[in-house]
Design a protein around this motif. Structure first.
Motif, PDB file in Angstrom:
ATOM      1  N   ILE A  45       0.817  -1.010   0.099  1.00 58.59           N
ATOM      2  CA  ILE A  45       0.044  -0.251  -0.129  1.00 58.59           C
ATOM      3  C   ILE A  45       0.756   1.362  -0.097  1.00 58.59           C
ATOM      4  O   ILE A  45       0.400   2.131  -0.679  1.00 58.59           O
ATOM      5  CB  ILE A  45      -0.965  -0.069   1.306  1.00 58.59           C
ATOM      6  CG1 ILE A  45      -2.054  -1.441   1.155  1.00 58.59           C
ATOM      7  CG2 ILE A  45      -1.768   1.307   1.397  1.00 58.59           C
ATOM      8  CD1 ILE A  45      -2.966  -1.408   2.170  1.00 58.59           C
ATOM      9  N   ALA A  46       1.991   1.281   0.777  1.00 59.09           N
ATOM     10  CA  ALA A  46       2.695   2.542   0.733  1.00 59.09           C
ATOM     11  C   ALA A  46       3.483   2.638  -0.589  1.00 59.09           C
ATOM     12  O   ALA A  46       3.576   3.904  -0.792  1.00 59.09           O
ATOM     13  CB  ALA A  46       3.913   2.334   1.848  1.00 59.09           C
ATOM     14  N   TYR A  48       2.383   1.871  -3.390  1.00 64.55           N
ATOM     15  CA  TYR A  48       1.275   2.381  -4.232  1.00 64.55           C
ATOM     16  C   TYR A  48       1.043   3.720  -4.026  1.00 64.55           C
ATOM     17  O   TYR A  48       0.863   4.715  -5.379  1.00 64.55           O
ATOM     18  CB  TYR A  48      -0.118   1.617  -4.214  1.00 64.55           C
ATOM     19  CG  TYR A  48      -1.313   2.213  -4.931  1.00 64.55           C
ATOM     20  CD1 TYR A  48      -1.259   1.773  -6.302  1.00 64.55           C
ATOM     21  CD2 TYR A  48      -2.275   2.768  -4.195  1.00 64.55           C
ATOM     22  CE1 TYR A  48      -2.514   2.460  -7.039  1.00 64.55           C
ATOM     23  CE2 TYR A  48      -3.154   3.446  -4.848  1.00 64.55           C
ATOM     24  CZ  TYR A  48      -3.365   3.257  -6.374  1.00 64.55           C
ATOM     25  OH  TYR A  48      -4.355   3.705  -6.964  1.00 64.55           O
ATOM     26  N   LYS A  49       0.779   4.449  -2.920  1.00 62.44           N
ATOM     27  CA  LYS A  49       0.686   5.664  -2.486  1.00 62.44           C
ATOM     28  C   LYS A  49       1.771   6.537  -3.004  1.00 62.44           C
ATOM     29  O   LYS A  49       1.677   7.534  -3.436  1.00 62.44           O
ATOM     30  CB  LYS A  49       0.565   5.811  -1.113  1.00 62.44           C
ATOM     31  CG  LYS A  49      -1.049   5.188  -0.395  1.00 62.44           C
ATOM     32  CD  LYS A  49      -1.011   5.462   0.686  1.00 62.44           C
ATOM     33  CE  LYS A  49      -2.377   5.213   1.369  1.00 62.44           C
ATOM     34  NZ  LYS A  49      -2.685   5.395   2.796  1.00 62.44           N
ATOM     35  N   ALA A  50       3.142   6.062  -2.859  1.00 62.48           N
ATOM     36  CA  ALA A  50       4.059   6.747  -3.396  1.00 62.48           C
ATOM     37  C   ALA A  50       4.317   6.943  -4.742  1.00 62.48           C
ATOM     38  O   ALA A  50       4.536   7.964  -5.299  1.00 62.48           O
ATOM     39  CB  ALA A  50       5.296   6.255  -2.620  1.00 62.48           C
ATOM     40  N   THR A  52       1.857   7.014  -6.930  1.00 58.84           N
ATOM     41  CA  THR A  52       0.562   7.934  -7.323  1.00 58.84           C
ATOM     42  C   THR A  52       0.694   9.388  -7.017  1.00 58.84           C
ATOM     43  O   THR A  52       0.202  10.237  -7.680  1.00 58.84           O
ATOM     44  CB  THR A  52      -0.819   7.508  -6.827  1.00 58.84           C
ATOM     45  OG1 THR A  52      -0.700   7.497  -5.425  1.00 58.84           O
ATOM     46  CG2 THR A  52      -1.101   6.137  -7.197  1.00 58.84           C
ATOM     47  N   LYS A  53       1.800   9.614  -6.276  1.00 59.17           N
ATOM     48  CA  LYS A  53       2.313  11.131  -6.150  1.00 59.17           C
ATOM     49  C   LYS A  53       2.990  11.843  -6.922  1.00 59.17           C
ATOM     50  O   LYS A  53       3.165  12.912  -7.062  1.00 59.17           O
ATOM     51  CB  LYS A  53       2.698  11.297  -4.780  1.00 59.17           C
ATOM     52  CG  LYS A  53       1.855  11.081  -3.547  1.00 59.17           C
ATOM     53  CD  LYS A  53       2.623  11.066  -2.390  1.00 59.17           C
ATOM     54  CE  LYS A  53       1.671  10.811  -1.137  1.00 59.17           C
ATOM     55  NZ  LYS A  53       2.314  10.973   0.178  1.00 59.17           N
TER      56      LYS A  53
END
Length: 54
Positions: A45-46, A48-50, A52-53
């Motif tokens: 998850i981390a 993925y979030k990184a 998408t930024k």
């Protein structure tokens, strides 16, 4: 002798308080604390979030 730690149970900071090296060691310890353990779902998850930024 006085010992300094980044947080309770955390790594010892070996630099003198008020020095740039002390601040760097403190910040590195806290950055590592927030990283999820590799191979866990939270690490996926981390990542993925990184990604998408950007």
């Amino acid at each position: 002798m006085t010992y300094y730690y980044a947080f309770r149970g955390g790594p010892q900071i070996k630099a003198l308080p008020g020095t740039p090296d002390f601040v760097r060691q403190y910040q590195e310890a806290h950055a590592n604390l927030r990283k999820p353990r590799a191979g866990t779902f939270m690490s996926v998850i981390a990542q993925y979030k990184a990604a998408t930024k950007k």
